[in-house]
Motif scaffolding. Structure first.
Motif, PDB file in Angstrom:
ATOM      1  N   GLY A  66       0.781  -1.224   0.000  1.00 20.33           N
ATOM      2  CA  GLY A  66       0.000   0.000   0.000  1.00 20.33           C
ATOM      3  C   GLY A  66       0.811   1.273   0.000  1.00 20.33           C
ATOM      4  O   GLY A  66       0.268   2.355   0.229  1.00 20.33           O
ATOM      5  N   ARG A  67       2.112   1.181  -0.249  1.00 24.40           N
ATOM      6  CA  ARG A  67       2.906   2.410  -0.306  1.00 24.40           C
ATOM      7  C   ARG A  67       2.436   3.278  -1.461  1.00 24.40           C
ATOM      8  O   ARG A  67       2.054   2.790  -2.514  1.00 24.40           O
ATOM      9  CB  ARG A  67       4.386   2.092  -0.519  1.00 24.40           C
ATOM     10  N   THR A 122      11.924   8.964  -7.512  1.00 22.00           N
ATOM     11  CA  THR A 122      10.685   8.371  -7.030  1.00 22.00           C
ATOM     12  C   THR A 122      10.763   8.192  -5.525  1.00 22.00           C
ATOM     13  O   THR A 122      11.714   7.596  -5.011  1.00 22.00           O
ATOM     14  CB  THR A 122      10.429   7.009  -7.705  1.00 22.00           C
ATOM     15  N   LEU A 123       9.758   8.717  -4.820  1.00 19.85           N
ATOM     16  CA  LEU A 123       9.707   8.650  -3.367  1.00 19.85           C
ATOM     17  C   LEU A 123       8.564   7.750  -2.926  1.00 19.85           C
ATOM     18  O   LEU A 123       7.497   7.728  -3.545  1.00 19.85           O
ATOM     19  CB  LEU A 123       9.506  10.042  -2.765  1.00 19.85           C
ATOM     20  N   ALA A 124       8.788   7.001  -1.840  1.00 19.26           N
ATOM     21  CA  ALA A 124       7.726   6.220  -1.204  1.00 19.26           C
ATOM     22  C   ALA A 124       7.290   6.965   0.047  1.00 19.26           C
ATOM     23  O   ALA A 124       8.095   7.204   0.949  1.00 19.26           O
ATOM     24  CB  ALA A 124       8.234   4.827  -0.850  1.00 19.26           C
ATOM     25  N   LEU A 125       6.010   7.339   0.075  1.00 16.08           N
ATOM     26  CA  LEU A 125       5.467   8.051   1.219  1.00 16.08           C
ATOM     27  C   LEU A 125       4.816   7.078   2.182  1.00 16.08           C
ATOM     28  O   LEU A 125       4.439   5.969   1.810  1.00 16.08           O
ATOM     29  CB  LEU A 125       4.456   9.112   0.756  1.00 16.08           C
ATOM     30  N   SER A 126       4.671   7.512   3.416  1.00 21.31           N
ATOM     31  CA  SER A 126       4.154   6.644   4.466  1.00 21.31           C
ATOM     32  C   SER A 126       2.804   6.082   4.083  1.00 21.31           C
ATOM     33  O   SER A 126       1.905   6.799   3.653  1.00 21.31           O
ATOM     34  CB  SER A 126       4.037   7.428   5.777  1.00 21.31           C
ATOM     35  N   GLU A 127       2.620   4.775   4.299  1.00 20.48           N
ATOM     36  CA  GLU A 127       1.361   4.135   3.919  1.00 20.48           C
ATOM     37  C   GLU A 127       0.233   4.485   4.879  1.00 20.48           C
ATOM     38  O   GLU A 127      -0.935   4.359   4.548  1.00 20.48           O
ATOM     39  CB  GLU A 127       1.532   2.620   3.879  1.00 20.48           C
ATOM     40  N   ALA A 335     -12.145   7.272   1.254  1.00 20.55           N
ATOM     41  CA  ALA A 335     -12.603   6.084   1.979  1.00 20.55           C
ATOM     42  C   ALA A 335     -12.376   4.825   1.145  1.00 20.55           C
ATOM     43  O   ALA A 335     -11.957   3.783   1.657  1.00 20.55           O
ATOM     44  CB  ALA A 335     -14.078   6.236   2.317  1.00 20.55           C
ATOM     45  N   GLN A 336     -12.649   4.927  -0.157  1.00 21.43           N
ATOM     46  CA  GLN A 336     -12.415   3.787  -1.045  1.00 21.43           C
ATOM     47  C   GLN A 336     -10.927   3.448  -1.107  1.00 21.43           C
ATOM     48  O   GLN A 336     -10.539   2.265  -1.114  1.00 21.43           O
ATOM     49  CB  GLN A 336     -12.938   4.100  -2.442  1.00 21.43           C
ATOM     50  N   LEU A 337     -10.076   4.488  -1.137  1.00 26.48           N
ATOM     51  CA  LEU A 337      -8.639   4.254  -1.190  1.00 26.48           C
ATOM     52  C   LEU A 337      -8.155   3.555   0.073  1.00 26.48           C
ATOM     53  O   LEU A 337      -7.337   2.627   0.009  1.00 26.48           O
ATOM     54  CB  LEU A 337      -7.910   5.586  -1.375  1.00 26.48           C
ATOM     55  N   ARG A 338      -8.670   3.962   1.225  1.00 24.62           N
ATOM     56  CA  ARG A 338      -8.287   3.306   2.478  1.00 24.62           C
ATOM     57  C   ARG A 338      -8.718   1.840   2.480  1.00 24.62           C
ATOM     58  O   ARG A 338      -7.988   0.957   2.940  1.00 24.62           O
ATOM     59  CB  ARG A 338      -8.889   4.059   3.666  1.00 24.62           C
ATOM     60  N   ARG A 339      -9.918   1.565   1.972  1.00 22.19           N
ATOM     61  CA  ARG A 339     -10.403   0.188   1.915  1.00 22.19           C
ATOM     62  C   ARG A 339      -9.521  -0.664   0.993  1.00 22.19           C
ATOM     63  O   ARG A 339      -9.159  -1.798   1.325  1.00 22.19           O
ATOM     64  CB  ARG A 339     -11.852   0.167   1.426  1.00 22.19           C
ATOM     65  N   LEU A 340      -9.174  -0.096  -0.175  1.00 15.20           N
ATOM     66  CA  LEU A 340      -8.336  -0.830  -1.120  1.00 15.20           C
ATOM     67  C   LEU A 340      -6.948  -1.079  -0.546  1.00 15.20           C
ATOM     68  O   LEU A 340      -6.359  -2.150  -0.749  1.00 15.20           O
ATOM     69  CB  LEU A 340      -8.239  -0.051  -2.435  1.00 15.20           C
ATOM     70  N   ARG A 341      -6.404  -0.098   0.174  1.00 18.42           N
ATOM     71  CA  ARG A 341      -5.078  -0.283   0.785  1.00 18.42           C
ATOM     72  C   ARG A 341      -5.114  -1.417   1.804  1.00 18.42           C
ATOM     73  O   ARG A 341      -4.195  -2.231   1.886  1.00 18.42           O
ATOM     74  CB  ARG A 341      -4.631   1.016   1.462  1.00 18.42           C
TER      75      ARG A 341
END
Length: 524
Positions: A66-67, A122-127, A335-341
């Motif tokens: 989920g990053r 390219t950076l990875a931000l906190s999940e 909310a959908q993004l949180r569910r998918l993560r």
């Protein structure tokens, strides 16, 4: 290490001291960053290579666990993307991201450098944050900062030491602090490893006598073994053979080292020897291109459950694009993004757990073996053997991150060579520069140590001084290099410079003074 204090002997005393010294080291690293920020402008920070200014976000996408990945570029000139300015950022670095035009600060949004190319960062931000979608398309400044993640992992490893009281890990801790005597070795080697004549059946039949003895010694040890490998004696060759023999026994091995380069070296050598059931933890961009197939990301992508994971990622990327579009329902999309993560993490964690349990050898840097990385999915499961290569170049706290997962521990390195790199001179003087390997050699001596004595790198006259001064006169040169000299090469003529085996040059009065470059702070 000469000049360093080795006085603490009890676990409680060492933990208390090292927590203090780790804080000293952390403050020294933070002071370096603060000094740079207070003394230098953004332009000067960029010239030092620790900062990239006015980068434009061009893409957002999801990655493992989920990053959120954020791709940054220089403002384009024409159709071709502009190359990034010269810099020192590398994958795995911790950076602070602030809006361009504001002074760069350590308190900006933290991210990890995921990948670096000529034109993109390219950076990875906190999940667990409302990550890349919260950043708009305005330019940003990226600043390299002290790695607080590593500090937290080192501190957690030391704080958890006194709780290791039960089971094999508890016995190992007691052994490494002298609370329990080193258990006697097994009287004989496991019979399934022997040939028809009762000798150890080697994978690499070219091992010399001291290398073979070291492998047999580790196989017979129950709790702790140390391979002392001076330069050129084939330490890595011996460690690889040792790992392969434990795999032949059906055992699981965790192989670690302080640096990505050292871990990749182990992986490459194991692969060349025929090992395939391996997985390499860590950022894919920190792993050699030729070894990418062993990375955890690649193993997950090639697993049976990868199709479902890819579909979830596609849905996440679509949702990210919708969030950036005008007029979208931001609340519902978030909310959908949180569910998918959450779904992605759950599915990937199941796949990852299966991969880790099936692997005969798991490889990682010491800090990547922490309980907040993929190995947390194994819970309290122990490895039959934990190997720490180049152990003498790591602080003891880092070694305990991996050692707490061991039924048996193998330390390999050379405590007579370079110690761990310490910024704080006070912390080094008070004992932070004393490695776990050096402490165990002092504590257990020959009961736990086998030294490799044949070196394959230098003429016997060059070897003579370090052998006598550091290794008790025990080193000997292999016949192939014993009398090797430069003029024996077809392209080298024998002259006053090339003829002598050892030539010392007095540079006094030659105006060869130390200099420090303005660009990167390196000394020469």
């Amino acid at each position: 290490m000469a000049g360093a204090d080795m006085s603490p002997t009890s676990c409680a005393a060492l933990v208390e001291l090292h927590l203090q010294l780790l804080e000293l080291e952390r403050q020294a690293e933070l002071a370096q960053t603060r000094d740079l920020l207070s003394a230098l402008s953004v332009r000067q920070l960029c010239e030092r290579g620790v900062c990239l200014a006015r980068l434009e976000p061009t893409e957002r996408r999801s990655a493992l666990y989920g990053r959120c990945l954020l791709v940054l570029r220089q403002p384009s000139v024409g159709r071709q993307p502009a190359p990034l300015p010269s810099h020192t950022l590398t994958p795995g670095d911790i950076v602070s991201v602030t809006e361009a035009g504001r002074p760069p600060t350590e308190a900006g949004r933290q991210a990890v450098v995921w990948r670096v190319s000529a034109a993109e960062l390219t950076l990875a931000l906190s999940e667990d944050a409302e990550s890349a979608e919260e950043l708009d398309d305005r330019p940003v400044t990226v600043l390299k900062v002290a790695n607080d993640i590593t500090y937290r992992r080192l501190r957690a490893a030391m704080e958890g030491l006194e709780t290791l009281v039960a089971g094999p890990a508890g016995l190992l801790r007691a052994t490494l602090f002298g609370e329990t005597a080193l258990e006697p070795p097994m009287p004989r080697l496991p019979p399934q490893l022997l040939d028809s004549e009762g000798q150890l059946q080697l994978v690499n039949t070219n091992l010399d006598a001291s290398q073979r003895q070291a492998v047999e010694f580790v196989l017979r040890q129950k709790r702790l073994a140390i391979i002392h490998g001076p330069p050129g004696t084939g330490k890595t060759t011996t460690v690889v053979e040792t790992i392969l023999q434990h795999v032949r026994l059906g055992q699981r091995v965790l192989a670690c080292a302080p640096s990505n380069t050292a871990v990749d070296n182990l992986l490459e050598r194991l692969w060349a020897a025929g090992a395939t059931r391996m997985v390499r933890l860590g950022h894919p961009a920190r792993i050699q291109d030729s070894l990418q197939g062993f990375s955890l990301d690649a193993r997950v992508a090639g697993s049976d459950g990868s199709a479902v994971v890819r579909e979830v990622r596609r849905e996440m990327d679509d949702t990210l694009r919708q969030l950036r579009a005008p007029g979208g329902q931001a609340g519902a999309l978030r909310a959908q993004l949180r569910r998918l993560r959450a779904e992605q993490r759950e599915r990937e964690q199941g796949v990852t757990t299966d991969i880790l349990r099936r692997a005969a050898v798991v490889l990682a840097t010491l800090t990547a073996a922490s309980d907040d990385g993929p190995l947390k999915l194994l819970g309290g499961e122990l490895f039959d053997l934990v190997v720490i290569d180049e152990c003498s170049q790591s602080v003891e706290a880092a070694c305990w991150i991996a050692a707490r997962r061991a039924e048996k521990l193998l330390l390999a390195g050379d405590h007579c060579q370079l110690p761990p790199t310490i910024v704080s001179q006070e912390a080094a003087r008070r004992g932070l520069a004393v490695s776990l390997m050096e402490r165990q050699v002092e504590l257990h001596g020959d009961q736990a140590v086998r030294m490799l004595c044949t070196q394959y790198r230098m003429h016997e006259l060059i070897q003579q001084w370090p052998s006598e001064r550091l290794y008790g006169g025990r080193l000997e040169a292999a016949p192939a290099v014993r009398r090797h000299r430069l003029p024996q090469l077809a392209t080298v003529e024998e002259t006053m410079e090339s003829g002598p085996t050892l030539l010392l040059v007095d540079t006094a009065g030659c105006r060869l003074d130390e200099v420090q470059t303005d660009e990167a702070g390196s000394r020469g």
